[in-house]
Design a protein around this motif. Sequence first.
Motif, PDB file in Angstrom:
ATOM      1  N   ILE A 233      14.838   2.492   8.228  1.00 46.26           N
ATOM      2  CA  ILE A 233      16.032   3.794   7.139  1.00 46.26           C
ATOM      3  C   ILE A 233      17.102   3.241   7.405  1.00 46.26           C
ATOM      4  CG2 ILE A 233      16.739   5.817   7.321  1.00 46.26           C
ATOM      5  CD1 ILE A 233      13.559   7.115   7.821  1.00 46.26           C
ATOM      6  N   ASN A 234      17.891   2.758   5.657  1.00 43.41           N
ATOM      7  CA  ASN A 234      19.360   3.115   6.121  1.00 43.41           C
ATOM      8  C   ASN A 234      20.184   3.852   6.871  1.00 43.41           C
ATOM      9  OD1 ASN A 234      21.799   2.496   5.521  1.00 43.41           O
ATOM     10  ND2 ASN A 234      21.677   2.408   3.432  1.00 43.41           N
ATOM     11  N   PRO A 235      20.646   3.735   8.130  1.00 44.22           N
ATOM     12  CA  PRO A 235      21.491   4.364   8.922  1.00 44.22           C
ATOM     13  C   PRO A 235      21.996   5.558   7.839  1.00 44.22           C
ATOM     14  CG  PRO A 235      21.437   1.527   9.951  1.00 44.22           C
ATOM     15  CD  PRO A 235      20.612   2.216   7.721  1.00 44.22           C
ATOM     16  N   ASP A 236      22.352   4.951   7.047  1.00 48.40           N
ATOM     17  CA  ASP A 236      23.926   6.164   6.527  1.00 48.40           C
ATOM     18  C   ASP A 236      22.651   7.205   5.884  1.00 48.40           C
ATOM     19  OD1 ASP A 236      26.404   4.589   7.013  1.00 48.40           O
ATOM     20  OD2 ASP A 236      25.888   3.754   4.908  1.00 48.40           O
TER      21      ASP A 236
ATOM     22  N   ASN B  54       0.894  -0.912   0.009  1.00 51.95           N
ATOM     23  CA  ASN B  54       0.297   0.358  -0.105  1.00 51.95           C
ATOM     24  C   ASN B  54       0.798   1.156  -0.204  1.00 51.95           C
ATOM     25  OD1 ASN B  54      -3.012  -0.517   0.486  1.00 51.95           O
ATOM     26  ND2 ASN B  54      -1.946  -2.447   1.566  1.00 51.95           N
ATOM     27  N   TYR B  55       2.270   1.287   0.266  1.00 53.97           N
ATOM     28  CA  TYR B  55       2.493   2.575  -0.068  1.00 53.97           C
ATOM     29  C   TYR B  55       4.482   1.788  -0.957  1.00 53.97           C
ATOM     30  CZ  TYR B  55       0.558   4.469   4.248  1.00 53.97           C
ATOM     31  OH  TYR B  55       0.069   4.780   4.573  1.00 53.97           O
ATOM     32  N   PRO B  56       4.893   2.955  -1.678  1.00 50.80           N
ATOM     33  CA  PRO B  56       6.061   2.996  -2.494  1.00 50.80           C
ATOM     34  C   PRO B  56       7.294   2.138  -2.024  1.00 50.80           C
ATOM     35  CG  PRO B  56       5.230   5.427  -2.404  1.00 50.80           C
ATOM     36  CD  PRO B  56       4.338   4.255  -1.612  1.00 50.80           C
TER      37      PRO B  56
ATOM     38  N   LEU C 233      13.604   0.262  -1.317  1.00 45.85           N
ATOM     39  CA  LEU C 233      14.343  -0.323  -1.101  1.00 45.85           C
ATOM     40  C   LEU C 233      15.867  -0.543  -2.270  1.00 45.85           C
ATOM     41  CD1 LEU C 233      12.014  -3.285  -0.269  1.00 45.85           C
ATOM     42  CD2 LEU C 233      13.634  -2.020   1.317  1.00 45.85           C
ATOM     43  N   LYS C 234      15.011  -0.485  -3.244  1.00 46.50           N
ATOM     44  CA  LYS C 234      15.920  -0.623  -4.556  1.00 46.50           C
ATOM     45  C   LYS C 234      17.118   0.701  -4.334  1.00 46.50           C
ATOM     46  CE  LYS C 234      12.981  -2.493  -8.047  1.00 46.50           C
ATOM     47  NZ  LYS C 234      12.437  -2.406  -8.884  1.00 46.50           N
ATOM     48  N   LYS C 235      16.671   2.188  -3.850  1.00 45.40           N
ATOM     49  CA  LYS C 235      18.109   3.193  -3.580  1.00 45.40           C
ATOM     50  C   LYS C 235      19.265   2.356  -2.136  1.00 45.40           C
ATOM     51  CE  LYS C 235      15.359   7.168  -6.289  1.00 45.40           C
ATOM     52  NZ  LYS C 235      14.593   7.517  -6.255  1.00 45.40           N
ATOM     53  N   LYS C 236      18.003   1.495  -1.291  1.00 45.05           N
ATOM     54  CA  LYS C 236      18.720   1.320  -0.481  1.00 45.05           C
ATOM     55  C   LYS C 236      18.765   2.526   0.793  1.00 45.05           C
ATOM     56  CE  LYS C 236      23.031  -1.743  -2.129  1.00 45.05           C
ATOM     57  NZ  LYS C 236      23.848  -2.605  -2.027  1.00 45.05           N
ATOM     58  N   GLU C 237      17.513   3.620   0.094  1.00 45.79           N
ATOM     59  CA  GLU C 237      16.764   3.938   1.237  1.00 45.79           C
ATOM     60  C   GLU C 237      16.083   3.689   2.570  1.00 45.79           C
ATOM     61  OE1 GLU C 237      17.331   8.585  -1.206  1.00 45.79           O
ATOM     62  OE2 GLU C 237      14.775   7.345  -0.985  1.00 45.79           O
TER      63      GLU C 237
END
Length: 360
Positions: free
Chosen positions: A344-347, A323-325, A330-334
């Motif tokens: 959220i990616n810690p970086d 239901n959310y993008p 995930l592909k952008k590793k965000e």
Amino acid sequence: MKSVYIHIPFCKSICSYCDFCKMFYNPKWAHDYLLALKEEINDQYMGEEITSLYIGGGTPSCLSKKNLDYLLKIITIFNLSKDCEFTFECNLNDINEELLITLKNANVNRLSIGIESFDEQKLILMGRNHTFKDAEDKIRLIRQLGFQNINIDLIYGIPKETKKTLKKDLKKILKLNPEHISTYSLILSEHTLLHVNGIKPIDEDLDALFYKIICKKLKRKKYQHYEISNFSKKGFESKHNVGYWNNQEYYGFGLSASGYIDSIRYTNTFNLTKYLRHEFDGSKEILTPSDILDNEIMLGLRKLKGINLEEFEKKYGISLEENYPVEPLLKKKELIKKRGYIYINPDKLYIMNEILMKLI
């Protein structure tokens, strides 16, 4: 089970960066305020078990012994759980044996101390006045009287602050050995003295660097980075704040206090005259199911471990991923998906708001 926040708006001095609802302490006003607070609590509290109670401000520790005793008598109405986390905010300069014994006898088991910095120039700019020796002496007294859960606040991102200044502050705070450390980048809100005086924020890249320095240093000293601004020793995460981030209901009592009950987010009046007339209401927002979902995600992703996907689906009957993008992030590793959680990616924590805007 719910949490309770109580706002005490009085201070002996006004810090230049503070944007909370506050005013100079006046014993008569404080007495009248507490009478109104008692009325609000008696009228609104429905008798539920309370798992965390937080008295903040303002500066609750500035109250006279008489007013503090009355406040602590008021809160005996609450049905506190056996393991209730009871936090009381203190100004370092207010701490003495009499205050601590009073709080201990009232079952306060967590103290939150707004130290902010030990650097002389930072303290002058913020309108604060204490030394590291003051902190050492007060923390020693706190420990002698049996308190085992202390939070210390740190503010960074002050104009002209350097990496060396920040590292010195961190070193001294760590020497005090608190169970919990809250860190906040300076925000120059419109109605603060710093903003009125034309103080400008530091460069965003420098602010990001300071954040990385804090995360790295506290992680090395075995503090768990469990929320974007908060670090704790194992087992000392703030129950009260975790309740906010888990989108749980809570009462807010007092001038300007906010609460979340029965799908309604509310904020009390900021007007002391109205509050003393028992006109407590300020603003209210009835949340739609979509609002509640969005809040669950925004708040949940503040936690470093993120959102449990299975628990989310059980709670709301829908899949977060469907239901959310989520996939593009995930592909952008965000965002990262691991062991049933999305977080959220810690970086990328420093750009958390940008990520949330893409998601919601």
